[in-house]
Structures are given as C-alpha cells and as structure tokens.
Design a protein around this motif. Sequence first.
Motif, PDB file in Angstrom:
ATOM      1  N   TRP A 176       8.835  13.033   0.314  1.00  0.00           N
ATOM      2  CA  TRP A 176       7.946  11.478   0.918  1.00  0.00           C
ATOM      3  C   TRP A 176       8.877  10.672   0.449  1.00  0.00           C
ATOM      4  N   GLN A 203       1.752   1.654  -4.035  1.00  0.00           N
ATOM      5  CA  GLN A 203       0.526   2.030  -4.204  1.00  0.00           C
ATOM      6  C   GLN A 203       0.424   3.670  -4.047  1.00  0.00           C
ATOM      7  N   GLY A 204       0.252   3.634  -3.058  1.00  0.00           N
ATOM      8  CA  GLY A 204       0.101   5.231  -2.345  1.00  0.00           C
ATOM      9  C   GLY A 204       0.709   6.169  -3.435  1.00  0.00           C
ATOM     10  N   LEU A 205       2.444   5.899  -3.387  1.00  0.00           N
ATOM     11  CA  LEU A 205       3.603   6.820  -4.044  1.00  0.00           C
ATOM     12  C   LEU A 205       2.719   6.689  -5.659  1.00  0.00           C
ATOM     13  N   VAL A 239      -5.245   2.111   1.094  1.00  0.00           N
ATOM     14  CA  VAL A 239      -3.521   3.031   0.580  1.00  0.00           C
ATOM     15  C   VAL A 239      -4.166   3.697   1.930  1.00  0.00           C
ATOM     16  N   ASP A 281      -2.103  15.969  -3.395  1.00  0.00           N
ATOM     17  CA  ASP A 281      -1.467  14.820  -4.861  1.00  0.00           C
ATOM     18  C   ASP A 281      -1.856  13.397  -4.676  1.00  0.00           C
ATOM     19  N   GLU A 285       0.783  -1.225   0.000  1.00  0.00           N
ATOM     20  CA  GLU A 285      -0.100   0.330   0.063  1.00  0.00           C
ATOM     21  C   GLU A 285       1.303   1.306   0.216  1.00  0.00           C
ATOM     22  N   THR A 286       2.027   1.297   1.087  1.00  0.00           N
ATOM     23  CA  THR A 286       3.117   1.797   0.541  1.00  0.00           C
ATOM     24  C   THR A 286       3.227   2.314  -0.881  1.00  0.00           C
ATOM     25  N   TRP A 330      -1.018   4.851   4.642  1.00  0.00           N
ATOM     26  CA  TRP A 330      -0.699   6.651   4.065  1.00  0.00           C
ATOM     27  C   TRP A 330      -1.156   7.320   5.499  1.00  0.00           C
ATOM     28  N   ARG A 342       0.618  10.028  -9.551  1.00  0.00           N
ATOM     29  CA  ARG A 342      -0.666  10.290 -10.422  1.00  0.00           C
ATOM     30  C   ARG A 342      -1.111  11.997 -10.490  1.00  0.00           C
ATOM     31  N   GLY A 343      -1.538  12.049  -9.301  1.00  0.00           N
ATOM     32  CA  GLY A 343      -1.971  13.540  -8.702  1.00  0.00           C
ATOM     33  C   GLY A 343      -0.624  14.180  -9.154  1.00  0.00           C
ATOM     34  N   LEU A 344       0.311  14.422  -8.973  1.00  0.00           N
ATOM     35  CA  LEU A 344       1.631  15.584  -9.464  1.00  0.00           C
ATOM     36  C   LEU A 344       1.216  15.920 -10.796  1.00  0.00           C
ATOM     37  N   ASP A 395      -0.090   6.760  -6.684  1.00  0.00           N
ATOM     38  CA  ASP A 395      -1.271   7.596  -6.486  1.00  0.00           C
ATOM     39  C   ASP A 395      -1.129   9.125  -6.363  1.00  0.00           C
ATOM     40  N   MET A 396       0.048   9.516  -5.563  1.00  0.00           N
ATOM     41  CA  MET A 396       0.376  10.561  -6.329  1.00  0.00           C
ATOM     42  C   MET A 396       1.302  11.212  -6.672  1.00  0.00           C
TER      43      MET A 396
END
Lengths: 200, 200
Positions: free
Chosen positions: A191, A162-164, B187, B166, A159-160, B191, A169-171, A166-167
């Motif tokens: 991060w 995956q969250g990265l 996630v 993000d 999940e760490t 996080w 993509r958001g960036l 996702d981040m």
Amino acid sequence: MGGVTTVDRVPKQDRSRATRQRLLEAAVACLAAHGWAGSTVSVVAERAGVSRGAAQHHFPTREDLFTAAVEYVAEERSTALRALFPEGPAQDRRAVVTALVDLYTGPLFRAALHLWVAASNEEQLRPRVTELEAHVGRETHRIAVDLLGADETTPGARETVQGLLDMARGLGLANLLTDDAGRRERVVAQWAKLLDEALG
Amino acid sequence: MGGVTTVDRVPKQDRSRATRQRLLEAAVACLAAHGWAGSTVSVVAERAGVSRGAAQHHFPTREDLFTAAVEYVAEERSTALRALFPEGPAQDRRAVVTALVDLYTGPLFRAALHLWVAASNEEQLRPRVTELEAHVGRETHRIAVDLLGADETTPGARETVQGLLDMARGLGLANLLTDDAGRRERVVAQWAKLLDEALG
C-alpha cells in the motif's frame, strides 16, 4: 518576597507535574493491561505509587483521568513521530507509512481501543471520548499529510491519506490478539507503493 | 417404528434449531448493546425468551455461546454478501468495496469488536476468539478476492485485497461512536479507484 516564593513554588510545581505524569502513564498501562472494567482511579494510584487523595486532586473523576491519559500519550507519540522525520516531508514514503502504522500497534492503541469500546456503551464516557478521538484524529491526519508531502488541493489526496489512517487502525486491530507483524509488513509495502503512485 | 420416530423427531429438531438460532441472535444483539461485561448466558436467555436451563443445554459456557453467536452471524453475512453479486466477479468494483465495508459497520462488527477486545484481556476467551477471527478472516478474504476478480498469482494482489479489508475494519472502528457515513463514502470512492487501478 517574590524571590523566595518563586524558589519555593517551582519545585512544588515540578513535583505536582511529575505526579500527574506518573498517573497518566500508569493509567494508560492499566487500561492496556486490564481494560476499562479493571481500570479505576484506585488501581492507577497504586500502580503510580501515589495516594488516592492525590490522584483525585489531579483527576476528580475516572473519566477525567483516563481521557487525559490517552490524550497525553497520544500527544507524546505525535511529537515522537514528527521527531523521526526532522526534515519534514520525507523522501521515503514507505518509512512514513511504517511509522504511521506503528502508532496503532502499541500499548497506546490498545488503551485507546479499550476506552473507545467502553465509550460505545457508557453514556458518561461517550462525549468525552468522541471529542478526544476527533482531536487526536485531526492531529494525526495533519502529521500524515505533512510527512507524506500530500497536496490536499489535489482531488482525492485527502481521502487517500484518510483511507491510509483507517487501514492503519484496522492493522492495529488485527494485531490485538496475535502478532501480525509479518503480514502487516507485506500489506504496508504494497500500500505504500500504491499510495506513492496516487500522491504523485 | 422408523416412520413414527422420524415424524416425531423432525419437529423436535426444528424446535431445537429455532431455539438455538434465537439464542445466537440474542447473544449478538446483547454483545453489541451491552458489551462483554454486560453479556451473560442469563441475560441472553431472557432476551431470547428461553429458560436458562435450555440455554445451557445448547451452550454449556458463556464462551461457547458468544463465540458461536459471532460465528453464526458472520456466516449469515458472508452468505448475504455473495447473494448480492450472484454472477460472481462484479464489473462494478466500487459496489463490491462498498458491500465489503458495510460488513464492518453494523451490529455484528460491534458485537465482534466487544468480544475481540474482551479476549485481549481474558485468557479463557482468547484462544477461542483468535481461532474464530482467523476463520472468519479467511472466509471474508476469499469472498473479497472472488468478487473483486483479483488474480492472487499477480505479485501484490493478495496484499492489496488484505489492505482493503484492514481499511474496512478501521472504517468500522471510526463509525463506533459517531455516524461516519459521509466521510466513509468519500474514502471508499477514492480507495475503490486506487484498488481498481492496482488490480487492473
């Protein structure tokens, strides 16, 4: 007979492959520049310097062309990303995070985003893009796990990562209308540190 | 004179405000459902049960209507978010992270995304959406800092919160074509833990 046929066939296959490649690259550039509404097979064929008939021989439908294009360029970028770290798991996790985030700030991400958003309203496109997205997402996750040297048997590690992503993509989204490079670099630095501690 | 005019004017102002509100809500719903290409002032006016002339009285251009709509709904959601935690900084940071991430998974995010992506290719829309985005982004950041009880004088705290937002945006994107709720919850749990440790 075999010999002559082979000699004749190889250049033809090469030409065909080169045409296909030009179409795919033109399709991504077109999608990034004009969005889904402005991206048709004709526009791409003209941009690639290929006849409309030849384009339709390679890609019978508009959906075929654009999903294949995003997939092709995504695969190229995955290969390039792995090539950046030929030794495998990198010592410098910040460099890996930076390279992963970079995947989402170029014309490929812009093109993929247009396709993605169009698919959310177009039933014909939706299943194709959903499948493409799942495939590209799995591959990117696998590369991220490898290069970060993450142990997915550790609770939370999956999940760490995956969250990265996702981040990342958001960036990419935050970079769509304005140049967000300065802020992005500071977020990535922070991060990457947190991620490094979390992954051990 | 004053008395009568005031009595007459108030209900008219109320009617006007109600019409405006119906138009704004219809505009967001329309954008979320049909994208920018399918969203015109006429379509929205019909959906809101308002004449085209009345719609144009409130919003002279298509750009006026849709940027005002996204801003209006974003403000409504910010207010609702603060109302969820009336005591201010919440003890339960995971609940705050969940509420923040929820901002990016509904019709508002879908509508904003369509506007955002359209603005990347339309010069007329771009400066308006860039400004709107900066304004909404600052407000969301302020709420996140407050509710998470983050001390922005601590080095890295600001970037920790920014990275979280993000990630929330990236999770919204991942939810566009498929229901991503299960993965998202895992996630967010992980996080929120990393964030809690980072913010102390």
